[in-house]
Design an enzyme around this catalytic site. Structure first.
Site, PDB file in Angstrom:
ATOM      1  N   ARG A 106       1.334  14.444  13.494  1.00  0.00           N
ATOM      2  CA  ARG A 106       1.696  14.216  12.101  1.00  0.00           C
ATOM      3  C   ARG A 106       1.660  15.477  11.226  1.00  0.00           C
ATOM      4  NH1 ARG A 106      -0.654   8.532  10.070  1.00  0.00           N
ATOM      5  NH2 ARG A 106       1.326   8.451   9.029  1.00  0.00           N
ATOM      6  N   CYS A 134      -4.780   8.567   9.639  1.00  0.00           N
ATOM      7  CA  CYS A 134      -4.932   7.864  10.916  1.00  0.00           C
ATOM      8  C   CYS A 134      -4.691   8.816  12.085  1.00  0.00           C
ATOM      9  CB  CYS A 134      -3.902   6.739  11.029  1.00  0.00           C
ATOM     10  SG  CYS A 134      -4.390   5.219  10.238  1.00  0.00           S
ATOM     11  N   LYS A 191       0.834  -1.205   0.000  1.00  0.00           N
ATOM     12  CA  LYS A 191       0.000   0.000   0.000  1.00  0.00           C
ATOM     13  C   LYS A 191       0.865   1.249   0.000  1.00  0.00           C
ATOM     14  CE  LYS A 191      -1.739   1.657   4.004  1.00  0.00           C
ATOM     15  NZ  LYS A 191      -1.426   3.068   4.217  1.00  0.00           N
ATOM     16  N   ASN A 192       1.823   1.299   0.936  1.00  0.00           N
ATOM     17  CA  ASN A 192       2.585   2.535   1.095  1.00  0.00           C
ATOM     18  C   ASN A 192       3.500   2.810  -0.095  1.00  0.00           C
ATOM     19  OD1 ASN A 192       1.304   3.001   3.470  1.00  0.00           O
ATOM     20  ND2 ASN A 192       3.041   2.476   4.804  1.00  0.00           N
TER      21      ASN A 192
HETATM   22  C1  UD1 Z   1       4.711   6.572   6.487  1.00  0.00           C
HETATM   23  C2  UD1 Z   1       3.744   5.424   6.301  1.00  0.00           C
HETATM   24  C3  UD1 Z   1       3.158   5.020   7.634  1.00  0.00           C
HETATM   25  C4  UD1 Z   1       4.266   4.717   8.641  1.00  0.00           C
HETATM   26  C5  UD1 Z   1       5.266   5.869   8.726  1.00  0.00           C
HETATM   27  C6  UD1 Z   1       6.485   5.553   9.575  1.00  0.00           C
HETATM   28  C7  UD1 Z   1       2.861   5.869   4.082  1.00  0.00           C
HETATM   29  C8  UD1 Z   1       1.676   6.240   3.248  1.00  0.00           C
HETATM   30  N1  UD1 Z   1       2.668   5.866   5.419  1.00  0.00           N
HETATM   31  O1  UD1 Z   1       3.956   7.662   6.993  1.00  0.00           O
HETATM   32  O2  UD1 Z   1       2.342   3.861   7.436  1.00  0.00           O
HETATM   33  O3  UD1 Z   1       3.716   4.513   9.916  1.00  0.00           O
HETATM   34  O4  UD1 Z   1       5.744   6.193   7.391  1.00  0.00           O
HETATM   35  O5  UD1 Z   1       7.112   4.420   9.126  1.00  0.00           O
HETATM   36  O6  UD1 Z   1       3.914   5.556   3.568  1.00  0.00           O
HETATM   37  N2  UD1 Z   1       6.800  14.220  10.865  1.00  0.00           N
HETATM   38  C9  UD1 Z   1       6.931  15.539  11.165  1.00  0.00           C
HETATM   39  N3  UD1 Z   1       6.881  16.443  10.143  1.00  0.00           N
HETATM   40  C10 UD1 Z   1       6.712  16.046   8.840  1.00  0.00           C
HETATM   41  C11 UD1 Z   1       6.609  14.685   8.552  1.00  0.00           C
HETATM   42  C12 UD1 Z   1       6.659  13.788   9.590  1.00  0.00           C
HETATM   43  O7  UD1 Z   1       7.074  15.929  12.326  1.00  0.00           O
HETATM   44  O8  UD1 Z   1       6.658  16.906   7.956  1.00  0.00           O
HETATM   45  C13 UD1 Z   1       6.882  13.218  11.958  1.00  0.00           C
HETATM   46  C14 UD1 Z   1       5.632  12.376  12.108  1.00  0.00           C
HETATM   47  O9  UD1 Z   1       4.649  13.018  12.885  1.00  0.00           O
HETATM   48  C15 UD1 Z   1       6.178  11.128  12.749  1.00  0.00           C
HETATM   49  C16 UD1 Z   1       7.580  10.997  12.125  1.00  0.00           C
HETATM   50  O10 UD1 Z   1       7.881  12.279  11.611  1.00  0.00           O
HETATM   51  O11 UD1 Z   1       6.314  11.327  14.140  1.00  0.00           O
HETATM   52  C17 UD1 Z   1       7.709   9.982  11.011  1.00  0.00           C
HETATM   53  O12 UD1 Z   1       6.679  10.175  10.086  1.00  0.00           O
HETATM   54  P1  UD1 Z   1       6.839   9.840   8.543  1.00  0.00           P
HETATM   55  O13 UD1 Z   1       7.975   8.905   8.342  1.00  0.00           O
HETATM   56  O14 UD1 Z   1       6.814  11.103   7.780  1.00  0.00           O
HETATM   57  O15 UD1 Z   1       5.476   9.061   8.274  1.00  0.00           O
HETATM   58  P2  UD1 Z   1       4.583   9.121   6.991  1.00  0.00           P
HETATM   59  O16 UD1 Z   1       5.395   9.306   5.771  1.00  0.00           O
HETATM   60  O17 UD1 Z   1       3.441  10.037   7.222  1.00  0.00           O
END
Ligand code: UD1
Length: 422
Positions: free
Chosen positions: A123, A118, A22-23
């Protein structure tokens, strides 16, 4: 709203086919916006999140045809008719933010609603915005939307992420393919989904080095062309179903699975007394002894233990011998499954980013509520191990990330059925 009824089970046996990730698919689909030639994805999973991304791309003027019962996505973005990703679609799925980098790189403009997704923590998307600013984009936040512009096109630059973000790395990587000059992405995410995205972009003509390491270098090119690409195996679906025989006993083969996708997870299973063997067609999983041992788990970016398997691992540890401590370091609010598991008799104490799980001899079936995607499947796994019936409600969360969950588990002997809302 549909629910799922699970009845406690004996040993499982048979095979479960694992779908495309999915991701990975959710970042490969927006890559179509980078080129006016067709991009075709094979091995796509059939999920509601994919349909949401299809709707989003369609609203921008891309054409997405689903072929072979949804396993093939034929996409074409000849002309973009809109550069606005609307709140109504984006709020359903956080990954919608992944259209920002490609639109900006292609046409120098994008307006994207701030995302939902979610409810597992704040986030924010600040890292996405800062990365694109490092490539020369101008950003403005107005009325819940990100307004991004790069009138003269994006320019290569140095991006140093303060911590690892999968999505921000994907947005930066896609944008950098069409930026003028060289981009270096430091502290890049190393997840298999990033490697898969880079492989697809390279097929489209991008010049990328270092995907899968902490430093990715991109040499911008004038244009990208069409390609056909198979989506990598879903390591989270893989890990989830690996836990089914770990919880119920028996032996199950996960078709298409590879240890390299779930290395840290396999190490923890091994510690808990679960044997994982590579077969010709995938991975075979069974308990080494009758009992599962308690283990401590800390979630980390890849190659560490994935946060997306933490809830499911907790379901296993609820009946392990001894006390396990799970530490969640990626998302601050990701133990919402714990109170639901406790309704089934689990002994869990959540304190900040830690959950202490004291194994009990037997869980008991109960009505429970799915709170997010991975939490919902953890309740199904727990239901398989519980005495009696477990009714999991709000299963629309599950439909976002697991195709045919009922059919796949029934195929290995589980007693599970979907109850359709009348
Ligand atoms: C992706 C996955 C999700 C998984 C996550 C971590 C997809 C569609 N989703 O989510 O299933 O749980 O990776 O492996 O691929 N953060 C910030 N600022 C930002 C971006 C992120 O503070 O601009 C923080 C988030 O709140 C979180 C951490 O960074 O605490 C990691 O998030 P991130 O790796 O970005 O997750 P996603 O890409 O949203």
């Amino acid at each position: 709203m549909d629910s799922i009824l699970v009845t406690g089970n004996g040993p499982l046996s048979g095979q479960i086919p694992i779908a495309g990730a999915k991701n990975a698919c959710l970042t490969l689909m927006p890559a179509t916006l980078l080129s006016d030639e067709p991009l075709t994805l094979t091995n796509a999973p059939r999920l509601s999140d994919i349909r949401t991304m299809t709707a989003l791309l369609g609203s921008l003027g891309a054409e997405v045809s689903t072929l072979q019962d949804g396993k093939v996505l034929a996409m074409s973005s000849h002309d973009l008719t809109s550069h606005t990703a609307d709140y109504d679609i984006v709020r359903k799925m956080r990954a919608s933010i992944l259209v920002l980098g490609p639109m900006l790189a292609r046409d120098g403009q994008a307006v994207v609603s701030l995302p939902g997704g979610c409810a597992i923590g704040a986030r924010p998307v600040d890292l996405h915005l800062r990365a694109l600013e490092a490539l020369g984009a101008q950003m403005e936040l107005k009325d819940g939307y990100v307004h991004a512009r790069a009138p003269g096109g994006l320019k290569g630059g140095r991006i140093d992420f303060p911590f690892v973000s999968v999505g921000a790395t994907e947005n930066a990587l896609m944008a950098a393919t069409l930026a003028k000059g060289t981009t270096v992405i430091g502290n890049a995410a190393r997840e298999p989904e990033i490697v898969d995205l880079a492989a697809c972009l390279v097929k489209m003509g991008a010049q990328i080095d270092g995907a899968g390491t902490g430093t990715i270098t991109v040499q911008g090119v004038e244009r990208l062309h069409g390609a056909t690409h198979p989506v990598v195996t879903d390591r989270i679906e893989l890990g989830t179903y690996m836990l089914a025989p770990a919880i119920c006993g028996g032996e199950v083969e996960l078709l298409g699975g590879r240890k390299a996708l779930v290395g840290a997870f396999c190490d923890k299973l091994d510690e808990a007394g679960i044997e994982v063997t590579e077969t010709e067609r995938g991975l075979s999983v069974k308990r080494r002894e009758d009992h599962v041992k308690a283990v401590n788990v800390t979630t980390e970016p890849f190659p560490g233990f994935p946060t997306d398997l933490q809830a499911q691992m907790m379901a296993l540890l609820c009946t392990a011998d001894g006390v396990s401590v799970l530490e969640e370091t990626i998302f601050e609010n990701r133990f919402m499954h714990a109170p639901e598991l406790m309704r089934m008799g689990a002994r869990i104490d959540v304190h900040g980013g830690h959950a202490t799980v004291t194994g009990v001899a037997q869980l008991k079936g109960a009505p429970v509520m799915a709170t997010d995607l991975r939490a919902s499947v953890s309740l199904i796994l727990a239901g398989l191990a519980a005495a009696g019936d477990t009714l999991v409600s709000r299963v629309y969360h599950l439909d976002r990330g697991y195709e045919h969950v009922v059919g796949k588990l029934r195929g290995v002997g589980a007693r599970i059925e979907r109850i359709h809302a009348t």
